[in-house]
Motif scaffolding. Structure first.
Motif, mmCIF file in Angstrom:
data_model
loop_
_atom_site.group_PDB
_atom_site.id
_atom_site.type_symbol
_atom_site.label_atom_id
_atom_site.label_comp_id
_atom_site.label_asym_id
_atom_site.label_seq_id
_atom_site.Cartn_x
_atom_site.Cartn_y
_atom_site.Cartn_z
ATOM 1 N N ASN A 129 0.721 -1.294 -0.088
ATOM 2 C CA ASN A 129 0.033 0.192 0.010
ATOM 3 C C ASN A 129 0.848 1.226 -0.047
ATOM 4 O OD1 ASN A 129 -1.606 2.077 1.744
ATOM 5 N ND2 ASN A 129 -2.890 0.918 0.485
ATOM 6 N N GLU B 184 -1.946 1.330 -9.480
ATOM 7 C CA GLU B 184 -3.015 0.541 -9.115
ATOM 8 C C GLU B 184 -2.140 -0.915 -8.895
ATOM 9 O OE1 GLU B 184 -5.451 0.700 -12.248
ATOM 10 O OE2 GLU B 184 -6.004 2.734 -11.948
ATOM 11 N N LYS C 43 -2.305 -5.997 -6.399
ATOM 12 C CA LYS C 43 -2.951 -4.881 -6.175
ATOM 13 C C LYS C 43 -2.641 -4.036 -5.206
ATOM 14 C CE LYS C 43 -7.483 -5.183 -7.116
ATOM 15 N NZ LYS C 43 -8.998 -5.403 -7.115
ATOM 16 N N ARG C 44 -3.204 -2.724 -5.137
ATOM 17 C CA ARG C 44 -2.924 -1.856 -4.267
ATOM 18 C C ARG C 44 -3.326 -2.292 -2.750
ATOM 19 N NH1 ARG C 44 -3.029 3.968 -4.048
ATOM 20 N NH2 ARG C 44 -3.096 4.056 -6.220
ATOM 21 N N ASP C 45 -4.323 -2.969 -2.701
ATOM 22 C CA ASP C 45 -4.836 -3.592 -1.255
ATOM 23 C C ASP C 45 -3.827 -4.703 -0.809
ATOM 24 O OD1 ASP C 45 -5.640 -5.774 -2.942
ATOM 25 O OD2 ASP C 45 -7.777 -5.606 -2.397
ATOM 26 N N SER D 230 -3.523 -7.625 -2.319
ATOM 27 C CA SER D 230 -4.087 -9.009 -2.811
ATOM 28 C C SER D 230 -3.492 -9.312 -4.215
ATOM 29 C CB SER D 230 -5.592 -9.043 -3.036
ATOM 30 O OG SER D 230 -5.901 -7.944 -3.909
#
Length: 668
Positions: free
Chosen positions: A274, A283, A305-307, A309
């Motif tokens: 993040n 992203e 991904k950004r989160d 995952s």
């Protein structure tokens, strides 16, 4: 009639214009390096007669002591330029042990139409010189790409002509010394005031940015792959694979790819995805590791991904010799995993195998790895491995382009270029283009040379456009193009382009500094100060940032702050006495006292000529300032490209001599 002083000869399909230092074939300009051109002049003048080696050495090199090998290389290069091949027309005959004879009929031209294309100078702004004189600019050895003959119509430059600088034996082993960083290309030597002057002209690296990448398109950063081998000697492999995947993705349309510079900031800390995506403004990130075992290469790649995952992952197992195709395949798979479909054109952009020699490619990767280091030792090794890649595969274009960049930046000494190194850079760039017209780096560096040393802005722009077509997602391209636009007074365009560069490389102090310089030239001093301060947050000891603030404070009338920034630069450079001198001169005499001391006191720290001209202009000594600017023009310095927008020289703009210089620079 031919103008007085003209010296023109016709032979075979060629016309040699000695006074304009121009060689043409069937009406097309032929690129030729400086020394081979001068050798040709001597041989043509002696048409049909034996010209001894001693006479050639004396005529071309004067009193400089050189080895006979230099003459042999020039003759070899000249034969290549003229297209002399076995079974073809023979232009130069070797009289073994004695010298050479020009073996075709030569006609001296006495009349021609005054307005003919062939009578024009190589570029606007160049002037005629005596046949035996050294050209004022390297520009007389350069031809715009539109006039460059394709490999089918022009002979390739020989390796002898390129005169590689390091013998291929054992890799050089020199003492390590820290030098200043650059995002794409290598800078040698001390980092001093001149680098900021070069930065403002776009020296930092060279691409272009006519095509922007919309912010709503997919965005990705490729983080440095981990080397699982634990072999320090294989470290180059993981870095090179990462960089080549970045370059492959950057060639695809509609994808915003973070530059190598910003991505490699996270080499040692990739734990907080993040944080990485937030700082880079992307992203997705690509992470991976690489293991080399015997003749196998094992690469693990993940798309996150950004989160945090993971949306995709894959393992690749290939022979070492298949490294190029592995990198292309990874780029393809990442692109598909982002939800995009590869068109035939996209596939072609990713399938450009540059050499069929795996050892040459390995040497190239090693050279690229060392080229990113910040030591003189690494610089020597980079040149060594680029040369070795060329020896293994002379048709491998990429090493020529990289060497062109190295020589272009290494040409600067004391604020003025060394012409012989610039000619070498030019030859390497054109050699790369002749081998592979789709190599963006070659067009990039050629555009840089045209822009900074030939003042041929339209030709440079064409080269930059071509580079951007081939690699549309490069931050340093936008940085350089923004610098050129700023020098040309196209301030709104410059700011738009540098903002795109900043979005692609948000952790680059250099790009923020370039933004500050463009803002200075546009007269926006407050925002310029903010840009330089942002750069110094990233690198507190970045000399160019302090120098930019010195200029801003000077123009705002805060002379104490301006002098203090200059003192900081001297301290960072290790010149404590110089820092003490400038502080003391200001304390005793204020701004005028500082200016007088810095220009007249023999104890003053040495200034580069362009900065000295600015100080003289500030003192009102216009004649001295103009004399320096005129000398810089005569010596081909890139620093003067920005004089028309530099507020230091506002007082000179009413001077006829200043206007004449602008015309010669193609700025009026």
């Amino acid at each position: 009639m031919v103008a007085k002083g003209k010296e023109i000869y016709d032979f075979a399909d060629f016309r040699l214009d000695v006074s304009e230092r121009l060689l043409m074939r069937n009406g097309k300009r032929v690129p030729i390096a400086d020394k081979p051109f001068e050798v040709l002049c001597v041989l043509v003048r002696g048409n049909g007669h034996l010209v001894g080696k001693d006479e050639l050495l004396s005529s071309v090199w004067g009193e400089t002591i050189v080895e006979e090998n230099n003459l042999d290389k020039s003759i070899s290069a000249l034969r290549s330029v003229l297209g002399q091949r076995k079974g073809k027309q023979k232009f130069i005959e070797t009289v073994r042990g004695h010298g050479y004879r020009f073996a075709v009929d030569v006609t001296a031209i006495e009349e021609q139409t005054s307005g003919s294309e062939e009578s024009k100078p190589f570029f606007p702004g160049t002037v005629s010189h005596a046949a035996a004189g050294v050209p004022r600019h390297y520009s007389q050895n350069v031809v715009a790409l539109a006039e460059w003959q394709s490999p089918e119509t022009a002979p390739a430059l020989s390796l002898e002509e390129l005169d590689t600088p390091i013998e291929t034996g054992n890799p050089p082993d020199t003492a390590q010394q820290q030098v200043g960083p650059r995002s794409r290309h290598l800078f040698y030597g001390a980092v001093t005031f001149i680098l900021l002057a070069l930065l403002s002209t776009g020296v930092v690296a060279t691409y272009l940015a006519f095509r922007s990448v919309p912010p709503d398109r997919p965005s990705v950063a490729v983080l440095p792959f981990r080397n699982l081998n634990q072999d320090v000697n294989a470290e180059y492999l993981s870095d090179s694979v990462t960089e080549n995947i970045i370059n492959g993705l950057a060639r695809l349309p509609g994808l915003r790819v973070m530059s190598r510079n910003s991505a490699f900031v996270f080499r040692n800390d990739q734990s907080d995805i993040n944080k990485v995506t937030s700082q880079l403004g992307v992203e997705h990130v690509v992470t991976g590791d690489i293991d080399q075992s015997n003749d196998k290469l094992v690469v693990h790649v993940r798309l996150i991904k950004r989160d945090g995952s993971q949306t995709w992952g894959k393992q690749y197992v290939h022979p070492n010799a298949d490294l190029e195709s592995v990198q292309d395949q990874i780029a393809r798979d990442v692109w598909r995993s982002l939800g995009a479909q590869l068109t035939p054109a996209d596939g072609k952009a990713l399938s450009g195998r540059e050499t069929n020699d795996p050892e040459a490619y390995q040497d190239y990767l090693k050279a690229k790895y060392f080229n990113q280091q910040r030591t003189n030792e690494a610089a020597e090794k980079a040149v060594y491995y680029f040369n070795r890649a060329i020896e293994r595969d002379p048709s491998f274009a990429a090493p020529y382009a990289e060497l062109a960049a190295i020589f272009a930046f290494d040409s600067m000494r004391n604020g003025v270029p060394r012409k012989e190194i610039l000619v070498k850079a030019h030859d390497y760039a054109l050699k790369a283009i002749s081998l592979n017209d789709r190599l963006s780096t070659a067009h990039e560096i050629y555009g840089y040379l045209l822009y900074n040393f030939d003042y041929n802005f339209p030709a440079a722009e064409r080269e930059f456009q071509r580079a951007l077509e081939l690699d549309p997602s490069d931050a340093s391209a936008r940085e350089t193009y923004a610098g050129m636009l700023s020098c040309l007074g196209r301030h709104q365009e410059s700011m738009a382009v540098i903002s795109e560069a900043e979005a692609l490389d948000p952790l680059s102090a250099s790009i923020k500094g370039s933004k500050g310089l463009s803002l200075i030239n546009a007269g926006n001093l407050d925002d310029a100060a903010a840009a330089f301060n942002a750069a110094l947050e990233l690198d507190p000891n970045w000399i160019q940032g302090h120098y930019g603030l010195a200029i801003v404070h000077q123009m705002q009338g805060d002379y104490a702050a301006s002098v203090e920034e200059r003192a900081k630069i001297l301290e960072i450079s290790g010149n404590m006495k110089g820092a003490e001198f400038v502080r003391e001169s200001f304390a005793q005499g204020g701004w005028q006292g500082f200016l007088t001391a810095i220009t007249e006191d023999e104890r003053a720290p040495e200034q580069f000529p362009y900065a000295l001209a600015g100080f003289y202009a500030a003192l009102g000594h216009n004649d001295k300032a103009l004399a320096i600017i005129d000398d810089l023009y005569e010596r081909g310095s890139p620093s003067i490209v920005k004089i028309n927008v530099d507020a230091h020289f506002a007082s000179l703009r009413s001077e006829p001599r200043f206007s004449q210089i602008l015309k010669r620079l193609n700025l009026e």
